[in-house]
Write a protein that holds these residues in place. Sequence first.
Motif, PDB file in Angstrom:
ATOM      1  N   HIS A 185      -3.436  -7.409  11.784  1.00  0.00           N
ATOM      2  CA  HIS A 185      -4.763  -6.902  11.442  1.00  0.00           C
ATOM      3  C   HIS A 185      -4.661  -5.559  10.731  1.00  0.00           C
ATOM      4  CE1 HIS A 185      -9.126  -6.760  11.844  1.00  0.00           C
ATOM      5  NE2 HIS A 185      -9.045  -5.534  12.347  1.00  0.00           N
ATOM      6  N   ALA A 186      -3.839  -4.670  11.261  1.00  0.00           N
ATOM      7  CA  ALA A 186      -3.659  -3.348  10.659  1.00  0.00           C
ATOM      8  C   ALA A 186      -3.056  -3.451   9.262  1.00  0.00           C
ATOM      9  CB  ALA A 186      -2.773  -2.481  11.551  1.00  0.00           C
ATOM     10  N   ILE A 187      -2.129  -4.386   9.077  1.00  0.00           N
ATOM     11  CA  ILE A 187      -1.507  -4.561   7.757  1.00  0.00           C
ATOM     12  C   ILE A 187      -2.532  -5.075   6.752  1.00  0.00           C
ATOM     13  CG2 ILE A 187       0.131  -5.998   6.490  1.00  0.00           C
ATOM     14  CD1 ILE A 187       2.068  -5.658   8.824  1.00  0.00           C
ATOM     15  N   SER A 188      -3.381  -5.996   7.155  1.00  0.00           N
ATOM     16  CA  SER A 188      -4.411  -6.505   6.238  1.00  0.00           C
ATOM     17  C   SER A 188      -5.350  -5.385   5.802  1.00  0.00           C
ATOM     18  CB  SER A 188      -5.209  -7.629   6.898  1.00  0.00           C
ATOM     19  OG  SER A 188      -4.444  -8.822   6.971  1.00  0.00           O
ATOM     20  N   ILE A 189      -5.738  -4.512   6.757  1.00  0.00           N
ATOM     21  CA  ILE A 189      -6.602  -3.383   6.423  1.00  0.00           C
ATOM     22  C   ILE A 189      -5.909  -2.446   5.448  1.00  0.00           C
ATOM     23  CG2 ILE A 189      -7.701  -1.308   7.362  1.00  0.00           C
ATOM     24  CD1 ILE A 189      -8.212  -2.896   9.941  1.00  0.00           C
ATOM     25  N   ALA A 190      -4.646  -2.132   5.719  1.00  0.00           N
ATOM     26  CA  ALA A 190      -3.898  -1.214   4.854  1.00  0.00           C
ATOM     27  C   ALA A 190      -3.684  -1.809   3.472  1.00  0.00           C
ATOM     28  CB  ALA A 190      -2.551  -0.879   5.494  1.00  0.00           C
ATOM     29  N   LYS A 191      -3.357  -3.088   3.412  1.00  0.00           N
ATOM     30  CA  LYS A 191      -3.104  -3.731   2.120  1.00  0.00           C
ATOM     31  C   LYS A 191      -4.375  -3.762   1.283  1.00  0.00           C
ATOM     32  CE  LYS A 191      -1.860  -7.006  -0.974  1.00  0.00           C
ATOM     33  NZ  LYS A 191      -2.689  -7.549  -2.065  1.00  0.00           N
ATOM     34  N   LEU A 192      -5.497  -4.125   1.890  1.00  0.00           N
ATOM     35  CA  LEU A 192      -6.765  -4.174   1.173  1.00  0.00           C
ATOM     36  C   LEU A 192      -7.164  -2.790   0.674  1.00  0.00           C
ATOM     37  CD1 LEU A 192      -9.417  -5.548   0.274  1.00  0.00           C
ATOM     38  CD2 LEU A 192     -10.290  -5.136   2.597  1.00  0.00           C
ATOM     39  N   HIS A 193      -7.188  -1.817   1.571  1.00  0.00           N
ATOM     40  CA  HIS A 193      -7.660  -0.487   1.191  1.00  0.00           C
ATOM     41  C   HIS A 193      -6.708   0.178   0.203  1.00  0.00           C
ATOM     42  CE1 HIS A 193      -9.878   3.227   1.452  1.00  0.00           C
ATOM     43  NE2 HIS A 193      -8.780   3.884   1.789  1.00  0.00           N
ATOM     44  N   GLY A 194      -5.402   0.034   0.431  1.00  0.00           N
ATOM     45  CA  GLY A 194      -4.436   0.668  -0.457  1.00  0.00           C
ATOM     46  C   GLY A 194      -4.483   0.111  -1.858  1.00  0.00           C
ATOM     47  N   SER A 195      -4.621  -1.185  -1.995  1.00  0.00           N
ATOM     48  CA  SER A 195      -4.650  -1.812  -3.315  1.00  0.00           C
ATOM     49  C   SER A 195      -5.906  -1.422  -4.084  1.00  0.00           C
ATOM     50  CB  SER A 195      -4.577  -3.334  -3.169  1.00  0.00           C
ATOM     51  OG  SER A 195      -3.389  -3.726  -2.526  1.00  0.00           O
ATOM     52  N   VAL A 196      -7.048  -1.465  -3.414  1.00  0.00           N
ATOM     53  CA  VAL A 196      -8.306  -1.075  -4.064  1.00  0.00           C
ATOM     54  C   VAL A 196      -8.279   0.411  -4.418  1.00  0.00           C
ATOM     55  CG1 VAL A 196     -10.798  -0.838  -3.738  1.00  0.00           C
ATOM     56  CG2 VAL A 196      -9.629  -2.919  -2.981  1.00  0.00           C
ATOM     57  N   MET A 197      -7.781   1.228  -3.495  1.00  0.00           N
ATOM     58  CA  MET A 197      -7.705   2.672  -3.726  1.00  0.00           C
ATOM     59  C   MET A 197      -6.916   3.001  -4.980  1.00  0.00           C
ATOM     60  SD  MET A 197      -5.223   5.235  -3.556  1.00  0.00           S
ATOM     61  CE  MET A 197      -3.993   4.518  -2.487  1.00  0.00           C
ATOM     62  N   ALA A 198      -5.733   2.399  -5.133  1.00  0.00           N
ATOM     63  CA  ALA A 198      -4.892   2.707  -6.280  1.00  0.00           C
ATOM     64  C   ALA A 198      -5.583   2.366  -7.593  1.00  0.00           C
ATOM     65  CB  ALA A 198      -3.566   1.955  -6.175  1.00  0.00           C
ATOM     66  N   ASN A 199      -6.314   1.263  -7.605  1.00  0.00           N
ATOM     67  CA  ASN A 199      -7.018   0.881  -8.829  1.00  0.00           C
ATOM     68  C   ASN A 199      -8.192   1.806  -9.117  1.00  0.00           C
ATOM     69  OD1 ASN A 199      -6.186  -1.962 -10.184  1.00  0.00           O
ATOM     70  ND2 ASN A 199      -5.604  -1.934  -8.024  1.00  0.00           N
TER      71      ASN A 199
ATOM     72  N   PRO B 267       0.814  -1.219   0.000  1.00  0.00           N
ATOM     73  CA  PRO B 267       0.000   0.000   0.000  1.00  0.00           C
ATOM     74  C   PRO B 267       0.845   1.265   0.000  1.00  0.00           C
ATOM     75  CG  PRO B 267      -0.107  -1.089   2.132  1.00  0.00           C
ATOM     76  CD  PRO B 267       0.550  -2.054   1.196  1.00  0.00           C
ATOM     77  N   SER B 268       2.057   1.202   0.531  1.00  0.00           N
ATOM     78  CA  SER B 268       2.941   2.369   0.489  1.00  0.00           C
ATOM     79  C   SER B 268       3.253   2.733  -0.959  1.00  0.00           C
ATOM     80  CB  SER B 268       4.237   2.090   1.254  1.00  0.00           C
ATOM     81  OG  SER B 268       3.980   1.786   2.602  1.00  0.00           O
ATOM     82  N   MET B 269       3.625   1.748  -1.761  1.00  0.00           N
ATOM     83  CA  MET B 269       3.905   1.999  -3.175  1.00  0.00           C
ATOM     84  C   MET B 269       2.648   2.479  -3.901  1.00  0.00           C
ATOM     85  SD  MET B 269       6.519  -1.092  -4.223  1.00  0.00           S
ATOM     86  CE  MET B 269       5.314  -2.389  -3.918  1.00  0.00           C
ATOM     87  N   ALA B 270       1.505   1.910  -3.529  1.00  0.00           N
ATOM     88  CA  ALA B 270       0.242   2.296  -4.165  1.00  0.00           C
ATOM     89  C   ALA B 270      -0.075   3.766  -3.907  1.00  0.00           C
ATOM     90  CB  ALA B 270      -0.894   1.413  -3.640  1.00  0.00           C
ATOM     91  N   ILE B 271       0.213   4.235  -2.705  1.00  0.00           N
ATOM     92  CA  ILE B 271      -0.057   5.637  -2.357  1.00  0.00           C
ATOM     93  C   ILE B 271       0.789   6.571  -3.208  1.00  0.00           C
ATOM     94  CG2 ILE B 271       0.251   7.347  -0.515  1.00  0.00           C
ATOM     95  CD1 ILE B 271      -0.457   4.890   1.411  1.00  0.00           C
ATOM     96  N   GLY B 272       2.080   6.265  -3.365  1.00  0.00           N
ATOM     97  CA  GLY B 272       2.940   7.101  -4.196  1.00  0.00           C
ATOM     98  C   GLY B 272       2.462   7.179  -5.625  1.00  0.00           C
ATOM     99  N   ALA B 273       2.098   6.029  -6.196  1.00  0.00           N
ATOM    100  CA  ALA B 273       1.606   6.010  -7.569  1.00  0.00           C
ATOM    101  C   ALA B 273       0.317   6.806  -7.698  1.00  0.00           C
ATOM    102  CB  ALA B 273       1.397   4.565  -8.023  1.00  0.00           C
ATOM    103  N   ALA B 274      -0.594   6.629  -6.739  1.00  0.00           N
ATOM    104  CA  ALA B 274      -1.884   7.317  -6.815  1.00  0.00           C
ATOM    105  C   ALA B 274      -1.721   8.828  -6.697  1.00  0.00           C
ATOM    106  CB  ALA B 274      -2.817   6.797  -5.714  1.00  0.00           C
ATOM    107  N   GLU B 275      -0.815   9.284  -5.830  1.00  0.00           N
ATOM    108  CA  GLU B 275      -0.577  10.724  -5.708  1.00  0.00           C
ATOM    109  C   GLU B 275      -0.022  11.300  -7.015  1.00  0.00           C
ATOM    110  OE1 GLU B 275       1.911  11.291  -2.268  1.00  0.00           O
ATOM    111  OE2 GLU B 275       0.160  11.675  -1.002  1.00  0.00           O
TER     112      GLU B 275
END
Length: 372
Positions: free
Chosen positions: A297-311, A230-238
């Motif tokens: 748990h926090a990582i699963s939430i971040a991974k799910l939301h970040g991946s969907v967000m970027a798409n 999700p960190s990489m996804a955030i950079g790409a999305a910005e």
Amino acid sequence: MRDTIRSFVDRELKPLEEGVLRNERSGLAPLEPGILRDLQEKARAAGFWGITLPEEYGGIALGAVMHSIVEMELGRTFVPFRFGGEADNILFACTGQQRDSYLLPTIAGERRACFALTEPGAGSDARNIRATARRDGGDWVINGEKTFITGGSEADFCILFARTGEGITAFLVDREMGWKSSPIPLMGQRLCASLSFEDVRVPGSNVLGEVGGGLDLALSWIGQKRYVIPSMAIGAAERLLGMAIDYARVRQSMGHPIAHYQAIQWQIADSEVEIESAKWLTLHAAWRVERGMDARHAISIAKLHGSVMANQVVDRVMQIHGAMGYTKELPVERWYRDLRVMRIYEGTDEIQRRTIARNLIKGHAKLGSIGE
């Protein structure tokens, strides 16, 4: 740190993007080896070497929060570049001669590893892998197949997981020992391969960790990777949203810039809200990792939301660009292809949702908890 890395990305990596797109159209590697070496040297001279490497190995050992921020900045370009001086966290389980033969050369960039867990019939369900390793004197004989292995065609050794009588065991297997790789064509830039093992003989000294302890090693690797995605996804999305805003300001339709129209404004607003929410979810997960807390748990939430967000963001950005976004003249379509895999690898959306729900239902995670 963030500003310095952003400057490095702007100065050294973004100017290479057109060449990367051109090489892709010509069927060439994204970056020539000489260019990659030059980038590594420039990064090292700037102090970006071994950013997560323990200090005892000469690294700077950034914590998980700063590591997440670094990955956000590197995500702002699709040029496939990583700072040197790194090794998969699982390799730090190496001992004795393993350390000299595998860990240290990998850190120095002299050897390349790949993580060989996924099989045609076992992806997220790692406990069901079927590759086998049987004892033969002081050696192990390995048979099986691995698939969708990142860097499998380029690696000179793999970290292989196979089923033994004691459970799943990890092995360090040199390519010269006999395994073969075949590249898998993909819609994005990731380089994956299938690996085949037919009576590959591995000495007993190449067991990584304990016999039967491979699954715990594998899960530690996967857990560490999931806040990076999700960190990489955030950079790409910005970066993509910035492109959309710039385009909306200059693209005229019916006598006005399209930025004046509410349909465009809402897409921009929704994207910004989703990016910011993903950013704080991801930083929270990294913060838990850094403090030694249970972060699963926090990582699963971040991974799910970040991946969907970027798409969602890249889809809106393409819509704002219209036909131009669909062409190969702009990198939007490249990101459209690259980001899609984030919802699949290192735990699919469905697996993350199952994990999050089970944690709540079984009481492993509490609603409304902060910093617990």
